[in-house]
Scaffold this active site. Structure first.
Site, PDB file in Angstrom:
ATOM      1  N   TYR A 190       0.864  -1.185   0.000  1.00  0.00           N
ATOM      2  CA  TYR A 190       0.000   0.000   0.000  1.00  0.00           C
ATOM      3  C   TYR A 190       0.897   1.230   0.000  1.00  0.00           C
ATOM      4  O   TYR A 190       2.075   1.134  -0.366  1.00  0.00           O
ATOM      5  CB  TYR A 190      -0.876  -0.118   1.265  1.00  0.00           C
ATOM      6  CG  TYR A 190      -2.056   0.799   1.343  1.00  0.00           C
ATOM      7  CD1 TYR A 190      -3.023   0.811   0.346  1.00  0.00           C
ATOM      8  CD2 TYR A 190      -2.210   1.655   2.438  1.00  0.00           C
ATOM      9  CE1 TYR A 190      -4.115   1.661   0.430  1.00  0.00           C
ATOM     10  CE2 TYR A 190      -3.301   2.497   2.528  1.00  0.00           C
ATOM     11  CZ  TYR A 190      -4.244   2.502   1.526  1.00  0.00           C
ATOM     12  OH  TYR A 190      -5.322   3.349   1.607  1.00  0.00           O
ATOM     13  N   ARG A 243      -5.797  10.524 -10.985  1.00  0.00           N
ATOM     14  CA  ARG A 243      -5.173  11.188  -9.829  1.00  0.00           C
ATOM     15  C   ARG A 243      -4.756  10.119  -8.838  1.00  0.00           C
ATOM     16  O   ARG A 243      -5.416   9.876  -7.825  1.00  0.00           O
ATOM     17  CB  ARG A 243      -6.188  12.163  -9.208  1.00  0.00           C
ATOM     18  CG  ARG A 243      -5.607  13.168  -8.261  1.00  0.00           C
ATOM     19  CD  ARG A 243      -6.259  13.073  -6.876  1.00  0.00           C
ATOM     20  NE  ARG A 243      -5.816  11.904  -6.182  1.00  0.00           N
ATOM     21  CZ  ARG A 243      -6.405  11.392  -5.107  1.00  0.00           C
ATOM     22  NH1 ARG A 243      -7.484  11.905  -4.615  1.00  0.00           N
ATOM     23  NH2 ARG A 243      -5.928  10.302  -4.495  1.00  0.00           N
ATOM     24  N   LYS A 261      -5.921  -1.741  -2.760  1.00  0.00           N
ATOM     25  CA  LYS A 261      -7.069  -1.457  -1.873  1.00  0.00           C
ATOM     26  C   LYS A 261      -7.832  -2.748  -1.593  1.00  0.00           C
ATOM     27  O   LYS A 261      -8.257  -3.000  -0.473  1.00  0.00           O
ATOM     28  CB  LYS A 261      -8.016  -0.442  -2.526  1.00  0.00           C
ATOM     29  CG  LYS A 261      -7.421   0.956  -2.680  1.00  0.00           C
ATOM     30  CD  LYS A 261      -7.657   1.813  -1.463  1.00  0.00           C
ATOM     31  CE  LYS A 261      -6.930   3.145  -1.588  1.00  0.00           C
ATOM     32  NZ  LYS A 261      -6.989   3.971  -0.387  1.00  0.00           N
ATOM     33  N   GLU A 333     -12.068   5.266  -6.801  1.00  0.00           N
ATOM     34  CA  GLU A 333     -10.764   5.528  -6.199  1.00  0.00           C
ATOM     35  C   GLU A 333      -9.886   6.339  -7.141  1.00  0.00           C
ATOM     36  O   GLU A 333      -9.703   5.970  -8.311  1.00  0.00           O
ATOM     37  CB  GLU A 333     -10.086   4.179  -5.888  1.00  0.00           C
ATOM     38  CG  GLU A 333      -8.864   4.281  -5.013  1.00  0.00           C
ATOM     39  CD  GLU A 333      -9.184   4.645  -3.570  1.00  0.00           C
ATOM     40  OE1 GLU A 333     -10.047   4.006  -2.952  1.00  0.00           O
ATOM     41  OE2 GLU A 333      -8.544   5.595  -3.064  1.00  0.00           O
ATOM     42  N   ASP A 334      -9.353   7.411  -6.629  1.00  0.00           N
ATOM     43  CA  ASP A 334      -8.331   8.190  -7.329  1.00  0.00           C
ATOM     44  C   ASP A 334      -8.754   8.689  -8.710  1.00  0.00           C
ATOM     45  O   ASP A 334      -7.961   8.701  -9.667  1.00  0.00           O
ATOM     46  CB  ASP A 334      -7.003   7.410  -7.377  1.00  0.00           C
ATOM     47  CG  ASP A 334      -6.381   7.291  -5.979  1.00  0.00           C
ATOM     48  OD1 ASP A 334      -7.053   7.673  -4.994  1.00  0.00           O
ATOM     49  OD2 ASP A 334      -5.235   6.824  -5.863  1.00  0.00           O
ATOM     50  N   ASP A 356     -13.812   6.676  -1.912  1.00  0.00           N
ATOM     51  CA  ASP A 356     -12.865   6.531  -0.810  1.00  0.00           C
ATOM     52  C   ASP A 356     -12.135   7.832  -0.517  1.00  0.00           C
ATOM     53  O   ASP A 356     -11.861   8.159   0.641  1.00  0.00           O
ATOM     54  CB  ASP A 356     -11.869   5.439  -1.216  1.00  0.00           C
ATOM     55  CG  ASP A 356     -10.955   5.033  -0.092  1.00  0.00           C
ATOM     56  OD1 ASP A 356     -11.411   5.008   1.057  1.00  0.00           O
ATOM     57  OD2 ASP A 356      -9.780   4.719  -0.371  1.00  0.00           O
ATOM     58  N   ASP A 357     -11.814   8.588  -1.564  1.00  0.00           N
ATOM     59  CA  ASP A 357     -11.019   9.807  -1.379  1.00  0.00           C
ATOM     60  C   ASP A 357     -11.858  10.939  -0.798  1.00  0.00           C
ATOM     61  O   ASP A 357     -11.343  11.791  -0.080  1.00  0.00           O
ATOM     62  CB  ASP A 357     -10.392  10.225  -2.710  1.00  0.00           C
ATOM     63  CG  ASP A 357      -9.583   9.086  -3.290  1.00  0.00           C
ATOM     64  OD1 ASP A 357      -8.588   8.701  -2.666  1.00  0.00           O
ATOM     65  OD2 ASP A 357      -9.985   8.547  -4.342  1.00  0.00           O
ATOM     66  N   ASN A 498      -0.418  11.823   0.040  1.00  0.00           N
ATOM     67  CA  ASN A 498       0.293  10.569  -0.186  1.00  0.00           C
ATOM     68  C   ASN A 498       0.982  10.579  -1.551  1.00  0.00           C
ATOM     69  O   ASN A 498       0.522  11.269  -2.446  1.00  0.00           O
ATOM     70  CB  ASN A 498      -0.711   9.402  -0.160  1.00  0.00           C
ATOM     71  CG  ASN A 498      -1.384   9.277   1.184  1.00  0.00           C
ATOM     72  OD1 ASN A 498      -0.730   9.313   2.211  1.00  0.00           O
ATOM     73  ND2 ASN A 498      -2.699   9.143   1.171  1.00  0.00           N
ATOM     74  N   ASN A 542      -5.116   7.312   7.576  1.00  0.00           N
ATOM     75  CA  ASN A 542      -5.319   6.808   6.210  1.00  0.00           C
ATOM     76  C   ASN A 542      -6.663   6.103   6.124  1.00  0.00           C
ATOM     77  O   ASN A 542      -7.061   5.404   7.063  1.00  0.00           O
ATOM     78  CB  ASN A 542      -4.176   5.836   5.856  1.00  0.00           C
ATOM     79  CG  ASN A 542      -4.189   5.475   4.389  1.00  0.00           C
ATOM     80  OD1 ASN A 542      -5.093   4.808   3.912  1.00  0.00           O
ATOM     81  ND2 ASN A 542      -3.189   5.933   3.665  1.00  0.00           N
TER      82      ASN A 542
HETATM   83  O1  LIG Z   1      -4.301   5.294  -0.940  1.00  0.00           O
HETATM   84  C1  LIG Z   1      -4.055   5.956   0.094  1.00  0.00           C
HETATM   85  O2  LIG Z   1      -3.087   5.759   0.808  1.00  0.00           O
HETATM   86  C2  LIG Z   1      -5.045   7.004   0.515  1.00  0.00           C
HETATM   87  C3  LIG Z   1      -5.806   7.487  -0.637  1.00  0.00           C
HETATM   88  O3  LIG Z   1      -6.883   7.009  -0.940  1.00  0.00           O
HETATM   89  C4  LIG Z   1      -5.190   8.482  -1.514  1.00  0.00           C
HETATM   90  O4  LIG Z   1      -4.181   9.096  -1.151  1.00  0.00           O
HETATM   91  O5  LIG Z   1      -5.698   8.647  -2.614  1.00  0.00           O
HETATM   92 MG   LIG Z   2      -7.274   7.231  -3.001  1.00  0.00          MG
END
Ligand SMILES: O=C([O-])CC(=O)C(=O)O
Ligand SMILES: [Mg+2]
Length: 642
Positions: A190, A243, A261, A333-334, A356-357, A498, A542
């Site tokens: 991770y 992203r 994840k 995610e992202d 999640d973000d 991060n 986190n």
């Molecule tokens: O993945 C991680 O550590 C936390 C997160 O969702 C991000 O930074 O986008």
């Molecule tokens: Mg993320």
């Protein structure tokens, strides 16, 4: 898991396919019940096999059934009662033939392989004799050996690759290793290492670990999803790679994130690996370096936008619902800001979606703040908050804080938002900028003179809490942190970006510049810091604390929608887990070593909230939700295949 009868039925299906099948492994759409066969009976589509080996499958399936624990029983129940509707159209007959996972094939099947841990009896029963060296070892010894091997690697990316190889070779051992050594291995599978892995994903790519849906699949997304070998999916993590952490657009190589994840969904939250599906939507990338990289694994074009992008997303979301039904949790995610908010708003009406973000990060940070209050005093409403960064994480956290203040004080949410200030790349978000602000920033535009720097904003607003979600490292400068320390006895400083290299300041800087007075947390892990003879163990704020338990709660309750009160419930539960002992060491979070217990507690409170809100469909409601959650969790202990 299939019942013994169902396993036998599946097996005869497999056997008949074996008779019908043409031979080669390959792509193509799979009959859904055959997919079950492939998974449940550990069949591998390679070549026709002699009938006696088919019998071996039936035995193995029966053995698995006999050993099935509640984790499996839950999914069985779910499959029986809640199976998504079968697609209406005629399914194509697969050309595949099924041989069984015995002998050499079994050793190459990561779901069932145990390596040297196969017992003498299993070696006899499954044609393994001679294919393994004579030693028979325990799973514990295998863990010890692999940890020893991993520690020889000095480069984090080598550890990452070794872990991915293990996951591809022996899934249960991978999860046992991760669960038993969570603090040590989290930074490997991770953040921060997964970030570097995504940047170099093309070079380290060995085998696909998830599903790729690209622009070229437009009009055929349903077929693509059908190629995935599992039928009972409970959680999907999907990215479009625009992203990735704070690293920006990594295109198709963002796949490392859904894979990472979901491995935490299993290790930390106990969702079965076969119920997890990592997906990358490839609409191109604007990352020139990747477009010119000969090892890049995605489509080589600039990102599709507008209608073309949204049509593909819509086709994808429809296809997911069609194949897996309404109760699959889709975690976004992202995604970049300009899509993330719109996708969440649009699909939260029709699908079980969670960003999640925006939401996961918000929930963990709110938990961190609730426990910080036990250290610094005051109520949430009595503090003043300043964010650097007004994207998904910044505005998501800000909104959840405002909601919790509103819940605690009964004040209107608009009033509660006034305690919270955000700075973006153009400076403090104020009323005079309202017309030019993106929609998700508008509710944070308060009355104030324009200020362009973070330091000016800190000196003018005098926040008690400073939160970094900018994605840009080293932006909490010495002056900024010292200013925070000058008017706060215990400044709360969270550097959340991060991976580690993008953190707004390091743990060491936060403690040094505040003479050890900062209540500090970061998004990526930092080692303990010595300051003035005291050791500080910084907490990691986190979303990994939240999403595995949150997802488990959604799954076990059969929730059909995510509601913000479920996020608040998760935050409150996590905040209760931090102890005085953690505070004394400088952390406002409990250690990750307890995470499976914590995830069960989070799952229970999320599920309880879902029942309370009338969003849960799994009836009757289990009386003790925490025990129920625990009993549903996947454990990676080997099964006996005798
Ligand atoms: O993945 C991680 O550590 C936390 C997160 O969702 C991000 O930074 O986008
Ligand atoms: Mg993320």
């Amino acid at each position: 898991m299939l019942s013994a009868r169902a396993a036998a039925a599946s097996q005869s299906h497999a056997a008949s396919l074996w008779k019908r099948g043409g031979g080669d492994a390959g792509g193509g759409s799979g009959c859904t019940s055959c997919m079950e066969v492939r998974r449940r009976a550990a069949s591998v589509a390679v070549r026709a096999a002699p009938p006696k080996r088919v019998e071996a499958v039936a035995m193995e399936s029966a053995a698995e059934t006999a050993h099935s624990d509640k984790e499996v029983a839950l999914t069985d129940g779910a499959a029986d009662e809640d199976s998504p509707p079968e697609p209406e159209e005629e399914l194509p007959v697969t050309p595949w033939a099924f041989s069984v996972a015995s002998g050499y094939t079994l050793l190459r099947d990561p779901h069932h392989n145990k390596g040297l841990a196969f017992s003498e009896k299993e070696r006899d029963a499954h044609y393994l004799r001679g294919l393994l060296p004579p030693a028979v070892v325990s799973q514990e010894l295998q863990v010890k050996k692999i940890m020893h091997d991993l520690r020889q690697y000095k480069v984090p990316l080598q550890r990452y690759v070794a872990m991915m190889d293990l996951q591809e070779r022996n899934e249960r051992l991978f999860y046992k290793l991760l669960i038993d050594n969570v603090e040590e291995l989290l930074p490997v599978v991770y953040t921060p290492t997964v970030g570097e892995a995504c940047q170099k994903y093309g070079s380290i790519f060995r085998r696909p670990q998830g599903l790729y849906v690209s622009l070229r699949d437009k009009g055929k997304v349903l077929e693509v999803l059908r190629n995935w070998p599992e039928r009972n999916i409970q959680v999907i993590v999907v990215t479009d790679g625009e992203r990735i952490l704070g690293l920006g657009d990594l295109g198709c190589q963002g796949m490392g994130i859904p894979v990472g994840k979901l491995s935490l969904y299993t290790a930390l939250g106990g969702v079965r690996p076969s119920a997890c599906l990592p997906i990358t939507i490839d609409v191109g990338t604007n990352n020139e370096k990747l477009l010119n990289d000969e090892f890049y694994i995605g489509i080589r074009q600039r990102r599709a936008t507008g209608e073309e992008y949204h049509e593909l997303m819509e086709e994808f979301m429809d296809a997911v619902k069609h194949i897996y039904g309404e109760k699959v949790l889709i975690q976004f995610e992202d995604f970049a800001n300009h899509n993330a908010f719109d996708l969440l708003a649009k699909y939260s009406k029709s699908h079980l979606v969670f960003n999640d973000d925006i939401q996961g990060t918000a929930s963990v940070v709110l938990a961190g703040l609730l426990s910080s209050l036990k250290v610094v005093g005051g109520t949430l409403a009595e503090h003043t908050y300043l964010f650097l960064g007004a994207g998904e994480a910044g505005t998501g956290i800000a909104e959840l804080i405002a909601l919790e203040i509103s819940k605690q004080t009964n004040a209107p949410i608009e009033e509660c938002r006034k305690k919270i200030w955000l700075v973006d790349s153009k400076g403090l978000i104020v009323n005079s900028r309202k017309d030019s602000l993106q929609p998700f920033k508008k509710s944070w535009a308060h009355e104030h003179e324009p200020l362009t720097t973070l330091l000016d904003a800190v000196e003018s607003i005098k926040p008690t809490v400073l939160i970094g979600t900018s994605g840009v490292g080293r932006t909490f400068t010495k002056e900024v942190v010292e200013a925070m320390a000058s008017f706060n006895e215990r400044p709360i400083i969270f550097s959340l970006s991060n991976p580690t290299s993008h953190s707004e300041c390091t743990a060491e800087e936060a403690y040094n510049w505040t003479q050890g007075r900062a209540v500090f947390a970061s998004g990526s892990p930092f080692d303990p810091v010595e300051y003035n003879g005291k050791t500080y163990v910084p907490g990691q704020s986190n979303n990994a604390y939240i999403f595995p338990g949150f997802g488990l709660g959604v799954v076990i309750s059969g929730a059909t929608r995510v509601h913000e009160d479920m996020l608040l419930a998760a935050s409150e539960t996590l905040a209760e887990q931090a102890t005085q002992e953690n505070f004394d060491k400088g952390s406002i979070f409990p250690p990750f070593t307890n995470i499976r217990k914590i995830s069960a507690q989070i799952a229970a409170s999320v599920a309880a909230k879902a029942y309370e809100l009338g969003l849960a469909t799994r009836l009757p409601r289990p009386r003790d939700l925490e025990k129920y959650a625990e009993s549903c969790m996947y454990t990676p202990i080997y099964r006996s295949y005798r």
